[in-house]
Design a protein around this motif. Structure first.
Motif, PDB file in Angstrom:
ATOM      1  N   GLU A  27      10.251  -8.900  -2.583  1.00 27.34           N
ATOM      2  CA  GLU A  27      10.758  -8.198  -3.757  1.00 27.34           C
ATOM      3  C   GLU A  27       9.599  -7.596  -4.558  1.00 27.34           C
ATOM      4  O   GLU A  27       8.587  -8.260  -4.794  1.00 27.34           O
ATOM      5  CB  GLU A  27      11.576  -9.145  -4.647  1.00 27.34           C
ATOM      6  CG  GLU A  27      12.849  -9.633  -3.966  1.00 27.34           C
ATOM      7  CD  GLU A  27      13.640 -10.566  -4.868  1.00 27.34           C
ATOM      8  OE1 GLU A  27      13.049 -11.083  -5.841  1.00 27.34           O
ATOM      9  OE2 GLU A  27      14.834 -10.777  -4.610  1.00 27.34           O
ATOM     10  N   PHE A  28       9.792  -6.360  -4.955  1.00 28.61           N
ATOM     11  CA  PHE A  28       8.800  -5.644  -5.744  1.00 28.61           C
ATOM     12  C   PHE A  28       9.491  -5.068  -6.995  1.00 28.61           C
ATOM     13  O   PHE A  28      10.715  -4.871  -6.997  1.00 28.61           O
ATOM     14  CB  PHE A  28       8.172  -4.499  -4.947  1.00 28.61           C
ATOM     15  CG  PHE A  28       7.422  -4.945  -3.722  1.00 28.61           C
ATOM     16  CD1 PHE A  28       6.042  -5.091  -3.745  1.00 28.61           C
ATOM     17  CD2 PHE A  28       8.099  -5.217  -2.529  1.00 28.61           C
ATOM     18  CE1 PHE A  28       5.351  -5.502  -2.612  1.00 28.61           C
ATOM     19  CE2 PHE A  28       7.415  -5.619  -1.393  1.00 28.61           C
ATOM     20  CZ  PHE A  28       6.037  -5.772  -1.428  1.00 28.61           C
ATOM     21  N   VAL A  29       8.685  -4.806  -8.015  1.00 20.52           N
ATOM     22  CA  VAL A  29       9.204  -4.199  -9.241  1.00 20.52           C
ATOM     23  C   VAL A  29       8.285  -3.041  -9.622  1.00 20.52           C
ATOM     24  O   VAL A  29       7.055  -3.171  -9.575  1.00 20.52           O
ATOM     25  CB  VAL A  29       9.268  -5.226 -10.394  1.00 20.52           C
ATOM     26  CG1 VAL A  29       9.538  -4.515 -11.725  1.00 20.52           C
ATOM     27  CG2 VAL A  29      10.358  -6.247 -10.131  1.00 20.52           C
ATOM     28  N   LEU A  30       8.897  -1.921 -10.004  1.00 21.30           N
ATOM     29  CA  LEU A  30       8.135  -0.742 -10.426  1.00 21.30           C
ATOM     30  C   LEU A  30       8.523  -0.405 -11.870  1.00 21.30           C
ATOM     31  O   LEU A  30       9.705  -0.214 -12.173  1.00 21.30           O
ATOM     32  CB  LEU A  30       8.443   0.445  -9.507  1.00 21.30           C
ATOM     33  CG  LEU A  30       7.744   1.770  -9.880  1.00 21.30           C
ATOM     34  CD1 LEU A  30       6.235   1.640  -9.740  1.00 21.30           C
ATOM     35  CD2 LEU A  30       8.279   2.913  -9.014  1.00 21.30           C
ATOM     36  N   ILE A  31       7.530  -0.341 -12.752  1.00 20.01           N
ATOM     37  CA  ILE A  31       7.748   0.084 -14.140  1.00 20.01           C
ATOM     38  C   ILE A  31       7.352   1.547 -14.253  1.00 20.01           C
ATOM     39  O   ILE A  31       6.231   1.929 -13.883  1.00 20.01           O
ATOM     40  CB  ILE A  31       6.927  -0.763 -15.123  1.00 20.01           C
ATOM     41  CG1 ILE A  31       7.364  -2.232 -15.051  1.00 20.01           C
ATOM     42  CG2 ILE A  31       7.068  -0.247 -16.541  1.00 20.01           C
ATOM     43  CD1 ILE A  31       6.556  -3.142 -15.948  1.00 20.01           C
ATOM     44  N   GLU A  79       0.826  -1.206   0.000  1.00 19.13           N
ATOM     45  CA  GLU A  79       0.000   0.000   0.000  1.00 19.13           C
ATOM     46  C   GLU A  79       0.865   1.262   0.000  1.00 19.13           C
ATOM     47  O   GLU A  79       0.601   2.229  -0.731  1.00 19.13           O
ATOM     48  CB  GLU A  79      -0.918  -0.004   1.219  1.00 19.13           C
ATOM     49  CG  GLU A  79      -1.959  -1.134   1.209  1.00 19.13           C
ATOM     50  CD  GLU A  79      -2.705  -1.238   2.533  1.00 19.13           C
ATOM     51  OE1 GLU A  79      -2.376  -0.447   3.451  1.00 19.13           O
ATOM     52  OE2 GLU A  79      -3.590  -2.103   2.655  1.00 19.13           O
ATOM     53  N   THR A  80       1.912   1.254   0.827  1.00 17.74           N
ATOM     54  CA  THR A  80       2.766   2.435   0.953  1.00 17.74           C
ATOM     55  C   THR A  80       3.534   2.713  -0.329  1.00 17.74           C
ATOM     56  O   THR A  80       3.613   3.858  -0.784  1.00 17.74           O
ATOM     57  CB  THR A  80       3.747   2.246   2.124  1.00 17.74           C
ATOM     58  OG1 THR A  80       3.004   2.066   3.341  1.00 17.74           O
ATOM     59  CG2 THR A  80       4.646   3.457   2.268  1.00 17.74           C
ATOM     60  N   LEU A  81       4.109   1.661  -0.902  1.00 18.48           N
ATOM     61  CA  LEU A  81       4.868   1.848  -2.147  1.00 18.48           C
ATOM     62  C   LEU A  81       3.962   2.324  -3.273  1.00 18.48           C
ATOM     63  O   LEU A  81       4.370   3.135  -4.108  1.00 18.48           O
ATOM     64  CB  LEU A  81       5.555   0.539  -2.542  1.00 18.48           C
ATOM     65  CG  LEU A  81       6.676   0.055  -1.607  1.00 18.48           C
ATOM     66  CD1 LEU A  81       7.159  -1.327  -2.023  1.00 18.48           C
ATOM     67  CD2 LEU A  81       7.847   1.046  -1.609  1.00 18.48           C
ATOM     68  N   ARG A  82       2.736   1.814  -3.282  1.00 17.17           N
ATOM     69  CA  ARG A  82       1.829   2.210  -4.367  1.00 17.17           C
ATOM     70  C   ARG A  82       1.465   3.684  -4.265  1.00 17.17           C
ATOM     71  O   ARG A  82       1.326   4.372  -5.287  1.00 17.17           O
ATOM     72  CB  ARG A  82       0.550   1.355  -4.322  1.00 17.17           C
ATOM     73  CG  ARG A  82      -0.326   1.533  -5.557  1.00 17.17           C
ATOM     74  CD  ARG A  82       0.378   0.932  -6.766  1.00 17.17           C
ATOM     75  NE  ARG A  82      -0.237   1.266  -8.043  1.00 17.17           N
ATOM     76  CZ  ARG A  82       0.076   2.308  -8.784  1.00 17.17           C
ATOM     77  NH1 ARG A  82       1.003   3.169  -8.387  1.00 17.17           N
ATOM     78  NH2 ARG A  82      -0.489   2.513  -9.957  1.00 17.17           N
ATOM     79  N   MET A 111       3.460   1.055 -12.846  1.00 16.98           N
ATOM     80  CA  MET A 111       2.959  -0.266 -12.476  1.00 16.98           C
ATOM     81  C   MET A 111       3.860  -0.848 -11.393  1.00 16.98           C
ATOM     82  O   MET A 111       5.059  -1.044 -11.602  1.00 16.98           O
ATOM     83  CB  MET A 111       2.939  -1.199 -13.680  1.00 16.98           C
ATOM     84  CG  MET A 111       2.497  -2.609 -13.339  1.00 16.98           C
ATOM     85  SD  MET A 111       2.521  -3.680 -14.800  1.00 16.98           S
ATOM     86  CE  MET A 111       2.080  -5.250 -14.044  1.00 16.98           C
ATOM     87  N   LEU A 112       3.265  -1.131 -10.233  1.00 21.36           N
ATOM     88  CA  LEU A 112       3.988  -1.757  -9.126  1.00 21.36           C
ATOM     89  C   LEU A 112       3.537  -3.203  -9.001  1.00 21.36           C
ATOM     90  O   LEU A 112       2.342  -3.479  -8.962  1.00 21.36           O
ATOM     91  CB  LEU A 112       3.715  -1.013  -7.813  1.00 21.36           C
ATOM     92  CG  LEU A 112       4.377  -1.608  -6.565  1.00 21.36           C
ATOM     93  CD1 LEU A 112       5.892  -1.459  -6.636  1.00 21.36           C
ATOM     94  CD2 LEU A 112       3.833  -0.928  -5.290  1.00 21.36           C
TER      95      LEU A 112
END
Length: 386
Positions: free
Chosen positions: A291-295, A272-275, A283-284
């Motif tokens: 592990e997360f990826v952000l485009i 929620e925080t990263l979004r 796009m998260l």
């Protein structure tokens, strides 16, 4: 209704087949008419060349004469081939060929006489009207052939028109019956299809999203990268694209000390925080574990990416301070890859950013590093041989 469908379909197919047959007959008639007209044209050219040469002695008229004579044999063969299935026309073509042979012979005799210096004899031969009689016979036979095949072509066109009308009626009846069946089917199956559709959408969403955070999963991320790769392949002037690979620092400490349920709760808060720290068009995705990826499509410059990475690191650190009072020093290591300046293809973004993330983690965690393929190094870039 089913019997009506079968009957209407059979009628439509029958009429369609007849229309095709009419089309073939029309094509056959067209070929015959074309060959006959070409034969008459060749004969007229040969005769024009012959008379021009006899009257003027100009050798250029012989080119017209020879052109017509040379093409006649091929034209007669073509005419024989296109009427081969019709006995009446075959017999007419035989008579035409005979008349053509005698006419060509008469033309050749006059031309040879003129070429040997006997122009007066050649003109005298023309004045006997022998060639005119041959030509009249040819025109008569060709006229009969043309009239016959014009009538056949007109009949084929009329029949095709009538059958097209019948076929249209049959098709209209068929369409009405099909619409009736469709309405009945939709009425009966509407609820069932609604449930199936809802269930299918739920399955599709579950397959493309992480059940814990609700974010897109690895499968959805890879599909999105494929779509971006295709769009940028077909559009050379496409906007730039960045990928940030995020690995949460300190997550293992929370999971080991407080249990898996606390770890799951932390992952949900992190998602929620990263979004909230990203743009609407970004796009998260959660690709596994912590592990997360952000485009990030269409970014302005590297300064914007550095600011984005710093904002993500700060948000994660705030969770550690706010929720755990600093007991667990949470942070995030970020690897950044950009296209087209640091990688050659969109498909390389994920691997390069992943490697850059490990470089950032080795550099002390809660920091970021840019990565690039060997040979593509720029400022603020760590080259990652893999």
């Amino acid at each position: 209704m089913a019997v009506g469908l079968i009957v209407a379909a059979a009628l439509f197919l029958y009429e369609a087949r007849k229309i095709v047959d009419d089309g073939l007959r029309d094509e056959e008639a067209f070929a015959v008419l074309g060959a006959a007209n070409r034969l008459l044209h060749d004969l007229e050219n040969a005769e024009t060349g012959q008379r021009g040469y006899l009257l003027t002695g100009d050798e250029r008229y012989l080119d017209i004469y020879r052109s017509g004579i040379e093409d006649l044999d091929d034209t007669v063969l073509l005419l024989q081939r296109v009427v081969t299935n019709d006995d009446k026309s075959v017999e007419t073509v035989r008579r035409i060929e005979h008349a053509k042979t005698t006419k060509v012979s008469e033309l050749a005799r006059t031309v040879e006489l003129a070429r040997s210096g006997n122009r007066d004899a050649a003109i005298a031969l023309v004045q006997t009207n022998e060639g005119e009689r041959y030509m009249t016979t040819l025109r008569t036979e060709l006229g009969d052939l043309l009239s016959d095949w014009r009538a056949r072509r007109a009949a084929a066109v009329r029949d095709a028109h009538d059958r097209l009308l019948y076929g249209t009626v049959a098709l209209a009846v068929l369409a009405v019956l099909i619409c009736g069946l469709l309405i009945y089917t939709l009425f009966v199956q509407r609820r069932a299809f609604g449930k199936i559709s809802a269930h299918s959408k739920a399955l599709d969403r579950a397959a493309a999203h992480d059940p814990l955070t609700g974010l897109p999963n690895r499968r959805r991320l890879l599909a999105a990268l494929d779509e971006l790769a295709q769009s940028r392949t077909t559009a050379p002037d496409a906007e730039r694209l960045a990928l940030l690979y995020l690995d949460i620092d300190g997550f293992k400490g929370v999971n080991d000390a407080l249990g898996h349920s606390a770890g799951d709760s932390l992952l949900r808060r992190l998602g929620e925080t990263l979004r909230t720290a990203t743009r609407a068009q970004d796009m998260l995705a959660r690709v596994g574990g912590d592990e997360f990826v952000l485009i990030v499509p269409g970014y302005a410059d590297d300064a914007q990416l550095r600011e984005q990475a710093g904002r993500l690191i700060e948000r994660v650190q705030q969770i550690g301070l706010r929720d755990y009072g600093g007991r667990f020093p949470l942070g995030v290591s970020v690897g950044i890859a950009t296209w087209p300046d640091r990688v050659d293809a969109v498909e390389q973004l994920l691997d390069v950013a992943d490697a850059a993330m490990y470089t950032a983690k080795q550099a002390g965690r809660s920091t970021y590093r840019f990565g690039a393929r060997p040979g593509r190094q720029q400022g603020n870039v760590v080259t990652l041989p893999r």
